[in-house]
Design a protein around this motif. Structure first.
Motif, PDB file in Angstrom:
ATOM      1  N   ASN A  11       1.031  -1.299  -0.176  1.00 19.08           N
ATOM      2  CA  ASN A  11       0.117   0.124  -0.015  1.00 19.08           C
ATOM      3  C   ASN A  11       0.813   1.344  -0.064  1.00 19.08           C
ATOM      4  OD1 ASN A  11      -2.452  -1.506   0.135  1.00 19.08           O
ATOM      5  ND2 ASN A  11      -2.234  -1.701   2.541  1.00 19.08           N
ATOM      6  N   LEU A  12       1.923   1.441  -0.933  1.00 17.53           N
ATOM      7  CA  LEU A  12       2.773   2.518  -1.085  1.00 17.53           C
ATOM      8  C   LEU A  12       1.953   3.620  -1.977  1.00 17.53           C
ATOM      9  CD1 LEU A  12       6.054   0.717  -1.791  1.00 17.53           C
ATOM     10  CD2 LEU A  12       5.194   1.541   0.649  1.00 17.53           C
ATOM     11  N   ILE A  13       2.171   4.625  -1.261  1.00 23.80           N
ATOM     12  CA  ILE A  13       1.668   5.843  -2.353  1.00 23.80           C
ATOM     13  C   ILE A  13       2.424   5.957  -3.562  1.00 23.80           C
ATOM     14  CG2 ILE A  13       1.228   8.433  -2.164  1.00 23.80           C
ATOM     15  CD1 ILE A  13       0.916   8.431   0.809  1.00 23.80           C
ATOM     16  N   PRO A  14       1.816   5.905  -4.608  1.00 22.12           N
ATOM     17  CA  PRO A  14       2.460   5.942  -5.991  1.00 22.12           C
ATOM     18  C   PRO A  14       3.173   7.019  -6.452  1.00 22.12           C
ATOM     19  CG  PRO A  14       0.136   5.779  -6.306  1.00 22.12           C
ATOM     20  CD  PRO A  14       0.118   5.754  -5.001  1.00 22.12           C
ATOM     21  N   PHE A  15       2.754   8.432  -6.091  1.00 20.15           N
ATOM     22  CA  PHE A  15       3.628   9.484  -6.513  1.00 20.15           C
ATOM     23  C   PHE A  15       4.608   9.772  -5.560  1.00 20.15           C
ATOM     24  CE2 PHE A  15      -0.707  10.366  -4.726  1.00 20.15           C
ATOM     25  CZ  PHE A  15      -0.254  11.100  -3.670  1.00 20.15           C
ATOM     26  N   LYS A  17      10.217   8.538   0.569  1.00 19.96           N
ATOM     27  CA  LYS A  17       9.048   9.509   1.300  1.00 19.96           C
ATOM     28  C   LYS A  17       7.966   8.642   1.950  1.00 19.96           C
ATOM     29  CE  LYS A  17       9.652  13.852  -1.525  1.00 19.96           C
ATOM     30  NZ  LYS A  17       9.000  14.721  -2.431  1.00 19.96           N
ATOM     31  N   ASN A  18       7.761   7.345   1.405  1.00 20.39           N
ATOM     32  CA  ASN A  18       6.590   6.599   1.855  1.00 20.39           C
ATOM     33  C   ASN A  18       7.031   6.182   3.190  1.00 20.39           C
ATOM     34  OD1 ASN A  18       4.271   5.168   0.258  1.00 20.39           O
ATOM     35  ND2 ASN A  18       5.859   5.764  -1.378  1.00 20.39           N
ATOM     36  N   LEU A  53      15.221   6.054  -3.816  1.00 26.57           N
ATOM     37  CA  LEU A  53      14.836   7.013  -4.449  1.00 26.57           C
ATOM     38  C   LEU A  53      13.671   6.407  -5.662  1.00 26.57           C
ATOM     39  CD1 LEU A  53      18.172   9.006  -5.414  1.00 26.57           C
ATOM     40  CD2 LEU A  53      16.136   9.532  -3.843  1.00 26.57           C
ATOM     41  N   LYS A  54      13.503   5.083  -5.588  1.00 26.81           N
ATOM     42  CA  LYS A  54      12.880   4.508  -6.755  1.00 26.81           C
ATOM     43  C   LYS A  54      11.157   4.892  -6.077  1.00 26.81           C
ATOM     44  CE  LYS A  54      16.054   1.042  -7.995  1.00 26.81           C
ATOM     45  NZ  LYS A  54      16.536  -0.279  -7.935  1.00 26.81           N
ATOM     46  N   TYR A  55      10.221   4.734  -7.153  1.00 25.95           N
ATOM     47  CA  TYR A  55       8.971   5.005  -7.055  1.00 25.95           C
ATOM     48  C   TYR A  55       8.330   3.422  -6.879  1.00 25.95           C
ATOM     49  CZ  TYR A  55       9.193   9.887  -7.387  1.00 25.95           C
ATOM     50  OH  TYR A  55       9.355  11.067  -7.183  1.00 25.95           O
ATOM     51  N   PRO A  56       7.280   3.273  -6.385  1.00 29.24           N
ATOM     52  CA  PRO A  56       6.593   1.991  -6.319  1.00 29.24           C
ATOM     53  C   PRO A  56       6.692   1.318  -7.475  1.00 29.24           C
ATOM     54  CG  PRO A  56       5.323   3.493  -4.663  1.00 29.24           C
ATOM     55  CD  PRO A  56       6.305   4.314  -5.582  1.00 29.24           C
ATOM     56  N   ASN A  57       6.189   1.748  -8.723  1.00 29.25           N
ATOM     57  CA  ASN A  57       6.190   0.960  -9.821  1.00 29.25           C
ATOM     58  C   ASN A  57       7.748   0.615 -10.320  1.00 29.25           C
ATOM     59  OD1 ASN A  57       7.139   3.785 -10.620  1.00 29.25           O
ATOM     60  ND2 ASN A  57       5.977   3.488 -12.639  1.00 29.25           N
ATOM     61  N   LYS A 113       9.104  -3.974  -2.344  1.00 30.24           N
ATOM     62  CA  LYS A 113       7.940  -3.393  -1.717  1.00 30.24           C
ATOM     63  C   LYS A 113       7.652  -3.903  -0.318  1.00 30.24           C
ATOM     64  CE  LYS A 113       5.706  -2.333  -6.084  1.00 30.24           C
ATOM     65  NZ  LYS A 113       4.415  -2.633  -6.769  1.00 30.24           N
ATOM     66  N   THR A 114       7.799  -5.177  -0.168  1.00 30.87           N
ATOM     67  CA  THR A 114       7.814  -5.784   1.208  1.00 30.87           C
ATOM     68  C   THR A 114       8.684  -5.507   2.177  1.00 30.87           C
ATOM     69  OG1 THR A 114       7.078  -8.005   0.154  1.00 30.87           O
ATOM     70  CG2 THR A 114       7.740  -8.120   2.417  1.00 30.87           C
TER      71      THR A 114
END
Length: 231
Positions: free
Chosen positions: A78-82, A87-88, A116-120, A127-128
């Motif tokens: 449930n990470l914020i995609p932006f 930051k998450n 620095l990577k985004y969730p996607n 992610k885990t």
């Protein structure tokens, strides 16, 4: 050694649309303990965690909890995609400095470039680990974990189990984890609650052997007997 009681639930009941999901469930958690709720899918394990977290409205004879911080590791990150990974994580505790975040990421085998990577851009395993970092850096006394190792490979699962045990035992924390994986339960638990339909407690087993000293013989000893009270 005296361990303070931090959570005491007696006869918890939870319904959805007049359908009983959890029936008369009781649980005690002392500081430093890892409790595992082991049962088949649909028996009400997640509903119990959600009630403890304050997400579900349930009724009970007794619900005592010390004034403690709680973190929740959900099945999905449930990470914020932006927001990037850094930051998450910081959302969990905005008082954290950068080095504290990078330190925990390093312990989870993640680096500054990963932060620095985004969730996607993150793999499922990454992610885990971000999910774990976020929960731990919120400085919980009690960690709730809802099948947190789903969808990751055996090596990463084993790494995270050891990481979690070390965090809890070295920092005098507590945890309640739900799973339907018997080996996961045996690797991590101090107490296993075997749950049937509507979270009926069939049996509670105390595992006296320290997690660090458990081996294949230990696991076989219990796995051979699990069929007696786990379906």
């Amino acid at each position: 050694m005296f361990k303070p009681l931090i959570l005491d639930i007696h006869k918890l009941n939870y319904d959805i649309a007049n359908i009983n999901i959890v029936n008369n469930f009781s649980l005690k958690v002392h500081l430093g303990e890892i409790i595992v709720l082991l049962g088949a899918s649909g028996c009400g394990k997640t509903s119990i965690l959600n009630t403890i977290a304050g997400i579900n409205k349930a009724y009970f004879d007794k619900f005592f909890m010390q004034k403690i911080n709680i973190s929740y590791v959900f099945q999905e990150a449930n990470l914020i995609p932006f927001y990037n990974a850094f930051k998450n994580i910081k959302l969990a505790n905005n008082k954290l400095n950068d080095e504290e975040i990078y330190k925990i990421l390093s312990l989870l085998n993640l680096n500054k470039n990963d932060a620095l990577k985004y969730p996607n851009e993150l793999s499922g395993g990454m992610k885990t680990r971000i999910n774990f970092a976020r929960a731990i850096l919120a400085n919980p006394t009690l960690l709730l974990l809802d099948e947190p190792f789903n969808g990751i490979n055996y090596e990463l699962k084993d790494f995270l189990i050891n990481f979690l045990i070390t965090f809890i035992k070295n920092n005098n924390k507590s945890a309640i984890m739900v799973t339907h994986d018997r080996l996961e339960a045996l690797k991590i638990a101090d107490y296993i609650y075997f749950l049937g339909k509507n979270s009926y407690v069939k049996k509670i087993i105390k595992l006296d052997t320290a997690q660090s000293k458990r081996n294949d013989d230990f696991y076989k000893q219990y796995l051979n007997n699990f069929e007696l009270y786990y379906e």
